[in-house]
Design a protein around this motif. Structure first.
Motif, PDB file in Angstrom:
ATOM      1  N   GLY A  44      85.914  88.678  52.968  1.00  0.00           N
ATOM      2  CA  GLY A  44      86.870  88.122  54.178  1.00  0.00           C
ATOM      3  C   GLY A  44      87.391  87.028  53.488  1.00  0.00           C
ATOM      4  O   GLY A  44      87.667  86.860  52.186  1.00  0.00           O
ATOM      5  N   ARG A  45      87.619  85.820  54.194  1.00  0.00           N
ATOM      6  CA  ARG A  45      88.653  84.693  53.449  1.00  0.00           C
ATOM      7  C   ARG A  45      87.456  83.781  53.180  1.00  0.00           C
ATOM      8  O   ARG A  45      86.289  83.478  53.781  1.00  0.00           O
ATOM      9  N   VAL A  46      87.745  83.081  51.988  1.00  0.00           N
ATOM     10  CA  VAL A  46      86.812  81.988  51.331  1.00  0.00           C
ATOM     11  C   VAL A  46      87.564  80.814  51.167  1.00  0.00           C
ATOM     12  O   VAL A  46      88.722  80.796  50.604  1.00  0.00           O
ATOM     13  N   CYS A  47      87.080  79.743  51.470  1.00  0.00           N
ATOM     14  CA  CYS A  47      87.501  78.309  51.001  1.00  0.00           C
ATOM     15  C   CYS A  47      86.394  77.300  50.174  1.00  0.00           C
ATOM     16  O   CYS A  47      85.247  77.602  50.516  1.00  0.00           O
ATOM     17  N   SER A  48      86.935  76.664  49.653  1.00  0.00           N
ATOM     18  CA  SER A  48      85.926  76.059  48.763  1.00  0.00           C
ATOM     19  C   SER A  48      86.055  74.404  49.270  1.00  0.00           C
ATOM     20  O   SER A  48      87.063  73.901  49.290  1.00  0.00           O
ATOM     21  N   GLY A 101      88.671  71.182  45.926  1.00  0.00           N
ATOM     22  CA  GLY A 101      88.157  72.681  45.981  1.00  0.00           C
ATOM     23  C   GLY A 101      88.631  73.837  45.133  1.00  0.00           C
ATOM     24  O   GLY A 101      87.987  74.852  44.850  1.00  0.00           O
ATOM     25  N   SER A 102      89.909  73.728  45.006  1.00  0.00           N
ATOM     26  CA  SER A 102      90.611  74.437  44.130  1.00  0.00           C
ATOM     27  C   SER A 102      90.808  74.140  42.692  1.00  0.00           C
ATOM     28  O   SER A 102      91.406  74.795  41.770  1.00  0.00           O
ATOM     29  N   ASN A 103      89.964  73.350  42.267  1.00  0.00           N
ATOM     30  CA  ASN A 103      89.948  72.794  40.805  1.00  0.00           C
ATOM     31  C   ASN A 103      88.685  73.205  40.223  1.00  0.00           C
ATOM     32  O   ASN A 103      87.580  72.849  40.133  1.00  0.00           O
ATOM     33  N   SER A 104      88.899  74.074  39.090  1.00  0.00           N
ATOM     34  CA  SER A 104      87.568  74.553  38.514  1.00  0.00           C
ATOM     35  C   SER A 104      87.708  74.092  36.990  1.00  0.00           C
ATOM     36  O   SER A 104      86.976  74.911  36.232  1.00  0.00           O
ATOM     37  N   THR A 105      88.148  72.925  36.849  1.00  0.00           N
ATOM     38  CA  THR A 105      88.165  72.451  35.481  1.00  0.00           C
ATOM     39  C   THR A 105      86.888  71.886  35.287  1.00  0.00           C
ATOM     40  O   THR A 105      86.129  71.179  36.258  1.00  0.00           O
ATOM     41  N   GLU A 106      86.430  71.481  34.060  1.00  0.00           N
ATOM     42  CA  GLU A 106      85.334  70.478  33.796  1.00  0.00           C
ATOM     43  C   GLU A 106      85.484  69.332  34.262  1.00  0.00           C
ATOM     44  O   GLU A 106      86.671  68.547  34.231  1.00  0.00           O
TER      45      GLU A 106
END
Length: 120
Positions: A44-48, A101-106
């Motif tokens: 389904g739909r996912v939010c971080s 939530g959309s930032n997947s950097t260290e």
């Protein structure tokens, strides 16, 4: 005596002349990251969610304090891929902001995960 600084920005804390004891207790929180974008997935739909800001606690010796200290309060992130601002009390302690939530950097030595929290 308790003083709270809550609005983002830089402020000057003046050491009170009537300060007693040998140390003060300082609490510092970094600002949080914003929530992430909604994406489609097999489930389904996912939010971080955005990561919380880091937390630092320090006992600071009164004789290590200057007549004034700069207090920095970080701003919360408003960008999906941003990072909340760092906060600090002079050079004595600081805490970093959390990833959005959309930032997947260290983030300050932590694993590269979306919405990772800050460090104190």
């Amino acid at each position: 005596m308790v003083e709270c600084f809550q609005s983002p920005g830089a402020f000057t804390w003046s050491k009170p002349s009537e300060i007693s004891g040998t140390r003060i207790l300082v609490h510092v929180w970094g600002a949080g990251g914003a929530g992430g974008a909604q994406t489609a997935s097999a489930n389904g739909r996912v939010c971080s969610g955005g990561g919380g800001g880091g937390y630092a606690l320090a006992y600071v010796a009164v004789d290590a304090l200057g007549a004034s200290e700069t207090i920095t309060i970080g701003s919360g992130s408003t960008s999906l891929t941003g990072v909340g601002g760092s906060s600090g009390f002079g050079s004595h302690c600081s805490a970093t902001g959390g990833n959005s939530g959309s930032n997947s950097t260290e983030n300050t030595g932590s694993a590269a995960l979306a919405g990772v929290g800050g460090l104190g």
